[in-house]
Design a protein around this motif. Structure first.
Motif, short mmCIF file in Angstrom:
data_model
loop_
_atom_site.label_atom_id
_atom_site.label_comp_id
_atom_site.label_asym_id
_atom_site.label_seq_id
_atom_site.Cartn_x
_atom_site.Cartn_y
_atom_site.Cartn_z
N ALA A 83 38.47 31.48 33.54
CA ALA A 83 37.74 32.18 34.60
C ALA A 83 38.63 32.38 35.81
N ALA A 84 38.36 33.44 36.55
CA ALA A 84 39.14 33.71 37.76
C ALA A 84 38.20 34.22 38.85
N ILE A 85 38.43 33.71 40.07
CA ILE A 85 37.73 34.28 41.24
C ILE A 85 38.79 34.98 42.06
N ILE A 86 38.61 36.28 42.24
CA ILE A 86 39.55 37.06 43.03
C ILE A 86 38.85 37.34 44.37
N VAL A 87 39.51 36.89 45.42
CA VAL A 87 38.85 36.89 46.74
C VAL A 87 39.47 37.95 47.65
N TYR A 88 38.62 38.66 48.38
CA TYR A 88 39.07 39.51 49.48
C TYR A 88 38.22 39.17 50.69
N ARG A 109 47.61 40.85 31.88
CA ARG A 109 48.46 39.71 31.53
C ARG A 109 47.73 38.39 31.42
N GLY A 110 46.46 38.36 31.79
CA GLY A 110 45.70 37.10 31.69
C GLY A 110 45.13 36.93 30.30
N ASP A 111 44.33 35.90 30.11
CA ASP A 111 43.65 35.69 28.83
C ASP A 111 42.74 36.89 28.57
N PRO A 112 42.74 37.42 27.33
CA PRO A 112 41.91 38.62 27.06
C PRO A 112 40.43 38.38 27.31
N ASN A 113 39.98 37.13 27.22
CA ASN A 113 38.55 36.86 27.44
C ASN A 113 38.24 36.31 28.82
N VAL A 114 39.20 36.38 29.72
CA VAL A 114 38.98 35.78 31.05
C VAL A 114 37.75 36.40 31.73
N VAL A 115 36.91 35.55 32.28
CA VAL A 115 35.73 36.02 33.01
C VAL A 115 36.11 36.10 34.49
N ILE A 116 35.97 37.30 35.05
CA ILE A 116 36.44 37.53 36.43
C ILE A 116 35.26 37.72 37.38
N ALA A 117 35.35 37.08 38.54
CA ALA A 117 34.39 37.34 39.62
C ALA A 117 35.17 37.80 40.84
N GLU A 134 28.79 48.37 48.79
CA GLU A 134 28.60 49.32 47.69
C GLU A 134 29.91 49.71 47.03
N GLU A 135 30.97 49.86 47.85
CA GLU A 135 32.27 50.25 47.31
C GLU A 135 32.78 49.18 46.35
N ALA A 136 32.71 47.92 46.79
CA ALA A 136 33.19 46.82 45.95
C ALA A 136 32.29 46.64 44.73
N GLN A 137 30.99 46.84 44.94
CA GLN A 137 30.04 46.68 43.84
C GLN A 137 30.29 47.73 42.75
N SER A 138 30.54 49.00 43.14
CA SER A 138 30.77 50.00 42.08
C SER A 138 32.10 49.74 41.39
N GLU A 142 32.36 49.15 37.39
CA GLU A 142 33.28 49.95 36.54
C GLU A 142 34.18 49.04 35.71
N ASN A 143 34.54 47.90 36.27
CA ASN A 143 35.47 47.00 35.60
C ASN A 143 34.79 45.85 34.85
N GLY A 144 33.46 45.88 34.84
CA GLY A 144 32.70 44.86 34.10
C GLY A 144 32.91 43.45 34.62
N ILE A 145 33.03 43.32 35.94
CA ILE A 145 33.21 41.99 36.49
C ILE A 145 32.08 41.65 37.48
N LEU A 146 31.90 40.36 37.71
CA LEU A 146 30.88 39.93 38.68
C LEU A 146 31.34 40.28 40.09
N HIS A 147 30.39 40.48 40.98
CA HIS A 147 30.76 40.69 42.38
C HIS A 147 29.70 40.05 43.28
N LEU A 148 30.14 39.22 44.19
CA LEU A 148 29.23 38.63 45.18
C LEU A 148 29.93 38.64 46.53
#
Ligand code: GTP
Ligand code: MG
Length: 194
Positions: A83-88, A109-117, A134-138, A142-148
């Protein structure tokens, strides 16, 4: 029976410097917040568990350093991460651009099954917002990742972020213990290192 099972997952936090990665982890693990959190050097390692209805997830967390000089270390920490949390930072558009490039790099380059938020942190600074939800949510959709959107400062959505990730992780795949420790790491829980 499965409720007592503890699933171990390696989790990595990535993102530009000063977006609040360490503050998010410290809020999640120790429920604390520091206005003057020091920039991370190398990386820090902490653990925390999340109790789900059916199982317990233990996150082995690598909080990476966002400063440019540590950039080349990142693959060591995201390699093998489930799993990865990518923060902005919602007040810093460059950090959103940086987050998108982390998403690309992990997808390549990460694990093919990595779950990204994707976490839009510092949501308490609404009056200084420069990245629209809305910009980050769309982008996330599009990339099939979680966003909060989160605030390490007032704790809003921090636990939810980790719980949502924990829910998305596969509970039946074997998790080799060694994948949690790409480097020599302390064996004690909740301890900083490096
Ligand atoms: P590096 O370790 O250099 O990669 O930075 P980082 O992403 O770990 O950032 P860090 O957690 O050190 O936070 C940087 C600064 O942002 C700190 O001084 C915090 O006080 C502040 N900060 C972090 N999260 C929040 C938040 O949710 N709201 C507000 N207002 N400030 C925050
Ligand atoms: Mg840090």
């Amino acid at each position: 029976m499965s409720s007592s099972r503890v699933h171990h997952f390696k989790l990595v936090l990535l993102g530009d410097t000063a977006v609040g990665k360490s503050c998010l982890v410290v809020r999640f693990v120790r429920d604390e917040f520091f206005e003057f959190q020091e920039p991370t050097i190398g990386a820090a390692f902490l653990t925390q568990t999340v109790q789900l209805d059916e199982s317990t997830v233990k996150f082995e967390i690598w909080d990476t350093a966002g400063q440019e000089r540590y950039r080349s270390l990142a693959p060591m920490y995201y390699r093998g991460a489930a799993a990865a949390i990518i923060v902005y930072d919602i007040t810093n558009p460059d950090s959103f651009t940086g987050a998108k490039s982390w998403v690309k790099e992990l997808q390549r380059r990460g694990d093919p099954n990595v779950v990204i938020a994707l976490a839009g942190n510092k949501a308490d600074l609404e009056s200084r917002r420069k990245v629209e939800f809305e910009e980050a949510q769309s982008y996330a959709e599009e990339n099939g990742i979680l966003h909060l959107e989160t605030s390490a400062k007032n704790a809003n959505n921090v636990k939810a972020l980790f719980v949502e990730l924990a829910k998305k992780l596969p509970k039946n795949a074997p998790q080799p213990e060694r994948e949690a420790f790409p480097l020599a790491a302390p064996q004690n829980d909740n301890r900083n290192c490096c």
